[in-house]
Design a protein around this motif. Structure first.
Motif, short mmCIF file in Angstrom:
data_model
loop_
_atom_site.label_atom_id
_atom_site.label_comp_id
_atom_site.label_asym_id
_atom_site.label_seq_id
_atom_site.Cartn_x
_atom_site.Cartn_y
_atom_site.Cartn_z
N PRO A 100 0.65 -1.17 -0.04
CA PRO A 100 -0.17 -0.11 -0.04
C PRO A 100 0.74 1.21 0.10
CG PRO A 100 0.02 -0.81 2.19
CD PRO A 100 0.75 -1.87 1.45
N VAL A 101 2.14 1.06 0.23
CA VAL A 101 3.10 2.24 0.50
C VAL A 101 4.38 1.74 -0.19
CG1 VAL A 101 4.37 3.77 1.97
CG2 VAL A 101 2.19 3.20 2.60
N PRO A 102 4.94 2.45 -1.05
CA PRO A 102 6.12 1.80 -1.78
C PRO A 102 7.26 2.11 -0.82
CG PRO A 102 5.55 4.23 -2.68
CD PRO A 102 4.39 3.80 -1.64
N TYR A 103 7.70 1.31 -0.11
CA TYR A 103 8.64 1.44 0.97
C TYR A 103 10.16 1.57 0.47
CZ TYR A 103 5.40 1.20 4.87
OH TYR A 103 4.56 1.70 5.86
N TRP A 104 10.24 1.15 -0.85
CA TRP A 104 11.64 1.43 -1.43
C TRP A 104 12.07 3.04 -1.65
CZ3 TRP A 104 7.94 -1.91 -3.02
CH2 TRP A 104 7.08 -1.34 -4.20
N PHE A 105 10.79 3.68 -1.73
CA PHE A 105 11.03 5.06 -1.60
C PHE A 105 11.26 5.73 -0.21
CE2 PHE A 105 9.07 4.93 -6.04
CZ PHE A 105 10.10 5.42 -6.55
N VAL A 106 10.27 5.02 0.85
CA VAL A 106 10.33 5.76 1.94
C VAL A 106 11.62 5.60 2.89
CG1 VAL A 106 9.12 5.43 4.45
CG2 VAL A 106 7.68 5.33 2.15
N ASP A 107 12.03 4.17 2.86
CA ASP A 107 13.34 4.09 3.51
C ASP A 107 14.57 4.56 2.76
OD1 ASP A 107 11.86 2.12 4.69
OD2 ASP A 107 12.55 0.20 3.50
N THR A 108 14.56 4.87 1.56
CA THR A 108 15.60 5.44 1.17
C THR A 108 15.53 7.15 1.21
OG1 THR A 108 15.78 4.04 -0.83
CG2 THR A 108 16.94 6.37 -1.06
N GLY A 109 14.29 7.68 1.50
CA GLY A 109 14.42 9.03 2.13
C GLY A 109 14.67 8.99 3.37
N MET A 110 14.32 8.08 4.20
CA MET A 110 14.96 8.39 5.51
C MET A 110 16.47 8.27 5.78
SD MET A 110 12.07 6.35 8.02
CE MET A 110 11.78 4.69 6.98
#
Length: 204
Positions: A113-123
């Protein structure tokens, strides 16, 4: 520096002094970035470090800064001696969660539901920004223009498996002329904080 001071001092710096950045400091930025939380310990990120005048110049050329249009913001950004490009691999996450210990049997994106590949790299990128402050440096996170992604990939041989989440300029800060933005922007935006049920009324 105390962590609360790092958070308080962090802001986007868009012009840099003509002073090189210690490579050991850049290494610490990348070391801290890799400590960011990431789904399934996938670590589906990579970091392209551009720290020579030739590579930095090529970055700006390949991302459209040399189109001829005068841009004061870009003029300042181009004074940075280091550019770090965080990249993410969606395939790494789809592969990781198709492994037996995750209980999924396919690589369907519908499960996300959330593209965590972007979230994690943003963090991870945020840790680079915070480390810059802790080291007494300035940094700025910004996006790579969509129309220049192909030329950026070609310039640095970035494979299709990895997508740039943005880019980070790093350098020594010039003497500050004061806090950026209007007083309203510098104040804490309490209207963006919601506790419990979502409501337009917020108790500070």
């Amino acid at each position: 520096m105390e962590f609360r001071e790092v958070v308080r001092r962090r802001r986007m710096v868009r012009r840099y002094a003509d002073t090189p950045v210690d490579p050991a400091v850049v290494d610490r930025m990348l070391e801290h970035a890799q400590r960011a939380p990431n789904a399934g310990f996938t670590q589906g990120w990579a970091f392209l470090v551009l720290d020579t005048p030739e590579d930095v110049a090529l970055f700006w050329e390949s991302t459209g800064a040399d189109t001829g249009a005068h841009n004061t913001w870009l003029d300042g950004m181009r004074t940075a001696p280091v550019v770090i490009v965080p990249l993410t691999s969606k395939a790494a996450y789809l592969d990781r969660y198709a492994q037996p210990d995750k209980g999924w049997t396919d690589r369907s994106e519908d499960r996300w539901p959330v593209p965590y590949w972007f979230v994690d790299t943003g963090m991870a990128a945020l840790l680079v920004l915070q480390t810059a402050v802790d080291e007494g440096l300035g940094a700025c996170f910004f996006g790579v223009p969509a129309g220049h992604l192909d030329s950026f990939r070609d310039a640095f041989g970035v494979p299709d498996s990895h997508a740039p989440v943005g880019a980070i300029t790093v350098g020594h800060r010039v003497a500050d002329a004061g806090a950026a933005g209007s007083p309203a922007r510098r104040e804490r935006r309490t209207n963006l904080v919601h506790r419990g049920r979502w409501s337009t009324t917020v108790t500070p």
